[in-house]
Motif scaffolding. Structure first.
Motif, short mmCIF file in Angstrom:
data_model
loop_
_atom_site.label_atom_id
_atom_site.label_comp_id
_atom_site.label_asym_id
_atom_site.label_seq_id
_atom_site.Cartn_x
_atom_site.Cartn_y
_atom_site.Cartn_z
N LYS A 1 0.84 -1.19 0.00
CA LYS A 1 0.00 0.00 0.00
C LYS A 1 0.88 1.25 0.00
N ALA A 2 0.51 2.19 -0.84
CA ALA A 2 1.33 3.40 -1.01
C ALA A 2 1.00 4.43 0.05
N ASP A 3 1.35 4.11 1.30
CA ASP A 3 1.02 5.01 2.40
C ASP A 3 2.23 5.42 3.24
N GLY A 4 3.44 4.98 2.81
CA GLY A 4 4.65 5.36 3.53
C GLY A 4 5.03 4.45 4.68
N TYR A 5 4.30 3.35 4.85
CA TYR A 5 4.59 2.46 5.97
C TYR A 5 5.35 1.19 5.56
N THR A 6 5.57 1.02 4.26
CA THR A 6 6.41 -0.07 3.75
C THR A 6 7.39 0.53 2.77
N LEU A 7 8.67 0.54 3.12
CA LEU A 7 9.71 1.17 2.32
C LEU A 7 10.79 0.16 1.99
N LEU A 8 11.61 0.48 1.00
CA LEU A 8 12.71 -0.40 0.59
C LEU A 8 14.03 0.33 0.70
N VAL A 9 15.00 -0.29 1.40
CA VAL A 9 16.38 0.16 1.32
C VAL A 9 17.03 -0.72 0.26
#
Length: 329
Positions: free
Chosen positions: A86-94
């Motif tokens: 979900k594009a909500d800023g709570y799942t990000l990728l390094v």
């Protein structure tokens, strides 16, 4: 309460006071834990940087920032997970170079598209690669310089020398293929499930050489590995006596790797802005900069500059992959 705030933000976005709405939504982020996904093993360069960021962002946001390692397919599994989140800023990728500017050129049925499926936030670090050998390897007994190494590579063709990488199509493989082609010999690629097992393979003489990240520097300083060259056109400050490949006659072998932070495409601009601002503040923290410096130069680009870099490297890597005939079986 959180649902009420989200509803209010959604409603305000349709009225003329859009500036006020943006501020209200930005102030509400984050209101729960954030996941930082890493596609490589614990202890790898990407993992170490991600955990440094997680510590700093947790303090700044007042919410837990949790690192999750999801290894496999040269980082593609973690990258695909974020692309579908979900594009909500709570799942990000390094991410490292491979996941965003190499995998899309190699995997036919990749579960994500770059840059379409991602919203760049910032680069984190840039760094050269280090050509390393194990001085205890009998084959390397007389190898002290890159010239010695190339001579051995040309002489050792049945069987040829072997080298590791973090997986098929990994950026470490691409850097090695650049050097091998420029020097005019053949070598056999041995893929591993990340940079840490690759380095362990060199330490145990399973492979003969590696182009490694700066995680190899402590092993070089301890005398367990020998560094022959670095892949940029300037020497790395922690290895001042190690020459560049350009100095040694191979100016075409230039490879600067990087780590970056991205979100799923469609993440609200205010959230991207909040994350970029937090990263900018984190990059000014002396303790954080010291920890990151062990993994490369701190480099915090704007989202737009990061996007431009991704597009440029996709074009550059496509050329290298074609010339080296690198493919995923």
């Amino acid at each position: 309460m959180n649902q009420t705030r989200r509803t209010l933000c959604a409603a305000l976005s349709f009225v003329a006071v859009a500036g006020f709405a943006g501020a209200a939504c930005a102030q509400g982020y984050p209101d729960r834990p954030i996941r930082l996904l890493v596609g490589f093993t614990a202890g790898s360069t990407v993992d170490v940087v991600a955990r440094t960021l997680a510590d700093g962002l947790t303090k700044r946001f007042g919410q837990p920032v949790i690192v999750e390692n999801k290894t496999g397919a040269n980082g593609a599994l973690a990258t695909e997970t974020v692309a579908r989140a979900k594009a909500d800023g709570y799942t990000l990728l390094v991410s490292n170079t491979s996941s965003l500017t190499v995998n899309p050129l190699l995997y036919k049925n990749l579960g994500y598209s770059v840059p379409k499926d991602f919203a760049p936030i910032t680069t984190i670090t840039t760094y050269p690669l280090v050509l390393t050998i194990n001085p205890t390897n009998p084959k390397m007994a007389n190898v002290r310089t890159l010239t010695d190494f190339v001579a051995l590579g040309k002489a050792q063709q049945n069987p040829p020398l072997t080298f590791g990488s973090g997986g098929n199509g990994n950026f470490l493989q691409i850097a090695s293929e650049q050097l091998i082609r420029a020097a005019g010999f053949k070598a056999t690629h041995v893929p591993y499930r990340g940079g840490t097992p690759m380095q362990l393979a060199l330490l145990s003489n399973e492979v003969d050489f590696n182009f490694d990240t700066l995680s190899a520097v402590p092993q070089v300083k301890a005398g367990k590995l020998r560094a022959l060259a670095v892949s940029e056109n300037t020497r790395w400050e922690d290895l001042p006596d190690v020459p560049t490949v350009a100095e040694l006659g191979y100016p075409s072998v230039q490879f600067s790797a990087w780590l970056g932070l991205v979100a799923p495409a469609g993440t609200p601009p205010k959230v991207i802005e909040a994350l970029h601002q937090a990263m900018t503040e984190l990059g000014k923290d002396p303790a954080v900069r010291t920890r990151l410096h062990a993994q490369g130069r701190v480099s915090l680009k704007s989202p737009q500059a990061f996007l431009e870099q991704i597009n440029a490297e996709l074009a550059q890597n496509a050329d290298v992959i074609k010339k080296a005939n690198i493919s995923i079986d």
